[in-house]
Design a protein around this motif. Structure first.
Motif, PDB file in Angstrom:
ATOM      1  N   VAL A 284       9.703   0.525   0.844  1.00  0.00           N
ATOM      2  CA  VAL A 284       8.372   0.563   0.743  1.00  0.00           C
ATOM      3  C   VAL A 284       7.571   0.978   2.170  1.00  0.00           C
ATOM      4  N   LEU A 285       6.468   1.741   1.949  1.00  0.00           N
ATOM      5  CA  LEU A 285       5.683   1.694   3.148  1.00  0.00           C
ATOM      6  C   LEU A 285       4.328   1.051   2.901  1.00  0.00           C
ATOM      7  N   VAL A 286       4.077   0.110   3.898  1.00  0.00           N
ATOM      8  CA  VAL A 286       2.902  -1.108   3.396  1.00  0.00           C
ATOM      9  C   VAL A 286       1.871  -0.649   4.644  1.00  0.00           C
ATOM     10  N   GLU A 287       0.788  -0.317   4.437  1.00  0.00           N
ATOM     11  CA  GLU A 287      -0.338  -0.438   5.498  1.00  0.00           C
ATOM     12  C   GLU A 287      -0.972  -1.772   5.633  1.00  0.00           C
ATOM     13  N   LEU A 288      -0.442  -2.185   6.762  1.00  0.00           N
ATOM     14  CA  LEU A 288      -0.976  -3.838   7.050  1.00  0.00           C
ATOM     15  C   LEU A 288      -2.356  -3.845   6.869  1.00  0.00           C
ATOM     16  N   ASP A 289      -3.046  -4.876   6.778  1.00  0.00           N
ATOM     17  CA  ASP A 289      -4.286  -5.282   7.055  1.00  0.00           C
ATOM     18  C   ASP A 289      -4.618  -4.949   8.450  1.00  0.00           C
ATOM     19  N   GLU A 290      -3.833  -5.251   9.424  1.00  0.00           N
ATOM     20  CA  GLU A 290      -4.307  -4.927  10.872  1.00  0.00           C
ATOM     21  C   GLU A 290      -4.179  -3.308  11.305  1.00  0.00           C
ATOM     22  N   GLY A 291      -3.704  -2.401  10.277  1.00  0.00           N
ATOM     23  CA  GLY A 291      -3.785  -1.219  10.529  1.00  0.00           C
ATOM     24  C   GLY A 291      -2.260  -0.590  10.508  1.00  0.00           C
ATOM     25  N   PRO A 292      -1.361  -0.897  11.244  1.00  0.00           N
ATOM     26  CA  PRO A 292      -0.264  -0.121  11.288  1.00  0.00           C
ATOM     27  C   PRO A 292       0.519  -0.051   9.821  1.00  0.00           C
ATOM     28  N   VAL A 293       1.323   0.970   9.617  1.00  0.00           N
ATOM     29  CA  VAL A 293       2.218   1.256   8.530  1.00  0.00           C
ATOM     30  C   VAL A 293       3.483   0.773   8.866  1.00  0.00           C
ATOM     31  N   VAL A 294       4.101   0.097   8.097  1.00  0.00           N
ATOM     32  CA  VAL A 294       5.548  -0.498   8.117  1.00  0.00           C
ATOM     33  C   VAL A 294       6.294  -0.298   7.191  1.00  0.00           C
ATOM     34  N   MET A 295       7.840  -0.114   7.328  1.00  0.00           N
ATOM     35  CA  MET A 295       8.523   0.045   6.291  1.00  0.00           C
ATOM     36  C   MET A 295       9.266  -1.301   6.073  1.00  0.00           C
ATOM     37  N   GLY A 296       9.638  -1.411   4.891  1.00  0.00           N
ATOM     38  CA  GLY A 296      10.485  -2.668   4.409  1.00  0.00           C
ATOM     39  C   GLY A 296      11.143  -2.650   3.019  1.00  0.00           C
ATOM     40  N   ARG A 297      11.829  -3.239   2.427  1.00  0.00           N
ATOM     41  CA  ARG A 297      12.324  -3.481   1.299  1.00  0.00           C
ATOM     42  C   ARG A 297      11.429  -4.014   0.229  1.00  0.00           C
ATOM     43  N   ALA A 298      11.720  -3.742  -1.055  1.00  0.00           N
ATOM     44  CA  ALA A 298      10.719  -4.204  -2.003  1.00  0.00           C
ATOM     45  C   ALA A 298      11.549  -5.306  -2.727  1.00  0.00           C
ATOM     46  N   HIS A 299      11.320  -6.391  -3.043  1.00  0.00           N
ATOM     47  CA  HIS A 299      12.154  -7.213  -3.903  1.00  0.00           C
ATOM     48  C   HIS A 299      11.490  -7.535  -4.966  1.00  0.00           C
ATOM     49  N   ASP A 300      10.431  -6.564  -5.511  1.00  0.00           N
ATOM     50  CA  ASP A 300       9.763  -6.788  -6.552  1.00  0.00           C
ATOM     51  C   ASP A 300       9.705  -5.492  -7.250  1.00  0.00           C
ATOM     52  N   ASP A 301      10.343  -5.176  -8.499  1.00  0.00           N
ATOM     53  CA  ASP A 301      10.299  -3.952  -9.161  1.00  0.00           C
ATOM     54  C   ASP A 301       8.861  -3.387  -9.541  1.00  0.00           C
ATOM     55  N   THR A 302       8.059  -4.088  -9.657  1.00  0.00           N
ATOM     56  CA  THR A 302       6.626  -3.792 -10.152  1.00  0.00           C
ATOM     57  C   THR A 302       5.875  -3.109  -8.982  1.00  0.00           C
ATOM     58  N   LEU A 303       6.289  -3.447  -7.535  1.00  0.00           N
ATOM     59  CA  LEU A 303       5.354  -3.188  -6.467  1.00  0.00           C
ATOM     60  C   LEU A 303       5.319  -1.344  -6.474  1.00  0.00           C
ATOM     61  N   ALA A 304       4.155  -1.170  -6.432  1.00  0.00           N
ATOM     62  CA  ALA A 304       3.824   0.379  -6.597  1.00  0.00           C
ATOM     63  C   ALA A 304       2.798   0.929  -5.582  1.00  0.00           C
ATOM     64  N   PRO A 305       2.747   2.049  -5.111  1.00  0.00           N
ATOM     65  CA  PRO A 305       1.737   2.455  -4.294  1.00  0.00           C
ATOM     66  C   PRO A 305       0.046   2.325  -5.101  1.00  0.00           C
ATOM     67  N   GLY A 306      -0.554   1.829  -4.117  1.00  0.00           N
ATOM     68  CA  GLY A 306      -1.935   1.267  -4.759  1.00  0.00           C
ATOM     69  C   GLY A 306      -2.155  -0.305  -4.712  1.00  0.00           C
ATOM     70  N   ASP A 307      -0.885  -0.834  -4.974  1.00  0.00           N
ATOM     71  CA  ASP A 307      -0.604  -2.415  -5.153  1.00  0.00           C
ATOM     72  C   ASP A 307      -0.859  -3.162  -3.508  1.00  0.00           C
ATOM     73  N   ARG A 308      -1.443  -4.362  -3.780  1.00  0.00           N
ATOM     74  CA  ARG A 308      -1.618  -5.110  -2.558  1.00  0.00           C
ATOM     75  C   ARG A 308      -0.240  -5.785  -2.479  1.00  0.00           C
ATOM     76  N   ALA A 309       0.220  -5.887  -1.384  1.00  0.00           N
ATOM     77  CA  ALA A 309       1.466  -6.382  -1.083  1.00  0.00           C
ATOM     78  C   ALA A 309       1.474  -7.552  -0.144  1.00  0.00           C
ATOM     79  N   ARG A 310       2.724  -8.550  -0.348  1.00  0.00           N
ATOM     80  CA  ARG A 310       2.830  -9.792   0.726  1.00  0.00           C
ATOM     81  C   ARG A 310       4.280  -9.658   1.398  1.00  0.00           C
TER      82      ARG A 310
END
Length: 126
Positions: A79-105
């Motif tokens: 996944v690509l996640v735009e951090l609340d601080e601004g930068p976009v980071v790549m990581g793995r998803a360990h939640d099959d429901t995580l989709a674009p538009g969702d808040r991520a932790r």
């Protein structure tokens, strides 16, 4: 201090085995970025202050890797996640429901090969 030494001194995140993401803030223009650089990509400033990211953000993209991504052929979700601080980071998803538009932790999970911790995201539930 030499430029290469400055860059090396700024390490200390998950790539060094520490379970955190560092966000650098340019001291000249305030631009926030992820991944160490010798100069700010906006103003060229050489001085930056690192701070741990909150680990929260907005999922902006998700994909699945099937071809030889792991030794056992298991699928890997990135996944690509735009951090609340601004930068976009790549990581793995360990939640099959995580989709674009969702808040991520963010959390850090064993990569399953050599015990290294890697950034991993799940949907943030209220």
């Amino acid at each position: 201090m030499e430029r290469a030494d400055r860059l090396e001194a700024r390490r200390g995140d998950w790539t060094d085995g520490e379970p955190l993401l560092l966000v650098a803030t340019c001291e000249r223009c305030g631009q926030q970025r992820y991944l160490p650089r010798l100069r700010c990509p906006v103003c060229g400033g050489e001085e930056a202050t690192d701070a741990p990211a909150s680990g929260r953000g907005l999922c902006v993209a998700a994909t699945r890797l099937h071809a030889a991504a792991t030794t056992d052929g298991e699928e890997v979700r990135l996944v690509l996640v735009e951090l609340d601080e601004g930068p976009v980071v790549m990581g793995r998803a360990h939640d099959d429901t995580l989709a674009p538009g969702d808040r991520a932790r963010l959390s850090f999970r064993d990569d399953g090969r050599d015990g290294a911790l890697v950034p991993s995201f799940a949907a943030e539930r209220p």
